[in-house]
Design a protein around this motif. Structure first.
Motif, PDB file in Angstrom:
ATOM      1  N   ALA A  49      44.836  39.725  44.331  1.00  0.00           N
ATOM      2  CA  ALA A  49      43.637  40.543  43.549  1.00  0.00           C
ATOM      3  C   ALA A  49      42.910  39.310  42.811  1.00  0.00           C
ATOM      4  O   ALA A  49      43.594  38.258  42.550  1.00  0.00           O
ATOM      5  N   SER A  50      41.576  39.354  42.895  1.00  0.00           N
ATOM      6  CA  SER A  50      40.959  38.461  41.846  1.00  0.00           C
ATOM      7  C   SER A  50      40.005  39.151  41.067  1.00  0.00           C
ATOM      8  O   SER A  50      39.998  39.042  39.907  1.00  0.00           O
ATOM      9  N   GLY A  57      37.208  41.458  47.645  1.00  0.00           N
ATOM     10  CA  GLY A  57      37.870  41.826  48.902  1.00  0.00           C
ATOM     11  C   GLY A  57      39.340  41.677  49.013  1.00  0.00           C
ATOM     12  O   GLY A  57      40.130  42.185  50.167  1.00  0.00           O
TER      13      GLY A  57
HETATM   14  S1  FES Z   1      40.291  42.610  43.203  1.00  0.00           S
HETATM   15 FE1  FES Z   1      39.743  44.196  44.302  1.00  0.00          FE
HETATM   16  S2  FES Z   1      37.768  43.583  45.244  1.00  0.00           S
HETATM   17 FE2  FES Z   1      38.504  41.973  44.135  1.00  0.00          FE
END
Ligand code: FES
Length: 319
Positions: A49-50, A57
């Motif tokens: 996750a980012s 995405g």
């Molecule tokens: S952490 Fe869900 S789309 Fe970037």
């Protein structure tokens, strides 16, 4: 509540169950719940996750077999969808190779993306001064596909990839090909359409799962249909896929309006292949075709209106 998470340590697959209080996670997103488990119960749990705002995405996972964007899915939505279930199974995206727990290998998908050349190759006529100017209509035409964030949810849901990954690409790859091929500034749409054709464009099985689950409400299935139409218009019409599409058209418009599965097989596969494979007999046995209507049947009710609608769609497409 129980979260049964599919894990992989590089050698073996196993499941691990985590128990949390509902009150601790009910205001969170699905990604928030994974972060909660990692922070409070198990630091070794791996996932990606980012941005945490549905842009990068990176956070796609499956819950009870269906794919979701973790940061864009509230736990309350999952409670509603699964009727207040108190146990959820969380798995990595399907149709990707798992590297660790919920982390999958994106390299083959990115390699497929490279094949269709997702970057714009602009027309020569654009001057450096003007740049690649688009009017509003041209921009609106492709803006939906620009929303694709390459989260992989469509690929995870794709029944064709589940059946056989060897002759097909991730649905989002076709969406990207559609976007750049339909960009008014592109030098030649075929730069993107040709590699789509040679890498499985006609192998989509029309299950629509990519469209049903996309968190951005993009229909890769529609983009695939659009690329097919573009390919046919540009003369890329050899092979089983185009023959199948043409046969549908002939049945619907030029014949009785009734889909004739046997003629469809004969026209698509060719007489000798279809007979050798016993397609006609198999279809008759399965009750898919009335033997008395092999060479034509009575016209369906409303056939003339159907033809008018299809002709109107053709005319609109040419405008
Ligand atoms: S952490 Fe869900 S789309 Fe970037």
């Amino acid at each position: 509540m129980k979260f049964i998470i599919d894990r992989f340590d590089g050698k073996k697959n196993y499941q691990q169950t985590y128990t949390v209080e509902k009150k601790d996670i009910e205001a969170l997103t699905l990604l928030g719940t994974l972060l909660f488990i990692k922070q409070h119960l198990d630091l070794t749990l791996n996932f990606t996750a980012s941005c945490r705002m549905a842009i990068c995405g990176a956070c796609g996972v499956r819950v009870n077999g269906h794919s979701y964007l973790g940061c864009d899915t509230k736990m309350t939505e999952l409670f509603e969808e699964y009727k207040d279930a108190d146990t959820f199974q969380i798995s990595p995206l399907a149709n990707y190779t798992v590297l660790s727990d919920l982390v999958v290998d994106w390299e083959p998908a990115i390699e497929n993306l490279r094949k269709i050349k997702p970057g714009l190759v602009a027309k020569d006529k654009f001057s450096e001064k003007e740049g690649c100017v688009q009017n509003q209509e041209e921009y609106d035409r492709i803006v939906k596909q620009w929303d694709c964030i390459l989260c992989g949810v469509c690929a995870s849901e794709c029944n064709k990839l589940t059946a056989d990954r060897s002759d097909y690409m991730e649905p989002f790859v076709f969406t990207q090909a559609w976007r750049v091929a339909n960009d008014s500034r592109t030098k030649d749409p075929m730069i993107h359409v040709k590699p789509a054709v040679t890498n499985g464009l006609w192998n989509c099985v029309h299950c629509q799962e990519c469209a049903n689950r996309c968190p951005k409400h993009i229909s890769a299935a529609d983009d695939i249909a659009g690329l097919r139409a573009l390919a046919l218009r540009k003369g890329l019409n050899s092979g089983v896929g185009p023959a199948h599409a043409k046969s549908f058209y002939t049945d619907l418009v030029e014949d009785s309006g009734r889909l004739n599965e046997i003629r469809l097989a004969l026209r698509t596969e060719g007489m000798s292949t279809a007979l050798r494979a016993g397609t006609a007999i198999t279809l008759m046995r399965a009750g898919k075709m009335n033997p008395l209507e092999v060479f034509g049947g009575h016209e369906i009710e409303g056939h003339k209106d159907l033809v008018k609608m299809i002709e109107a769609a053709h005319a609109a497409n040419k405008e």
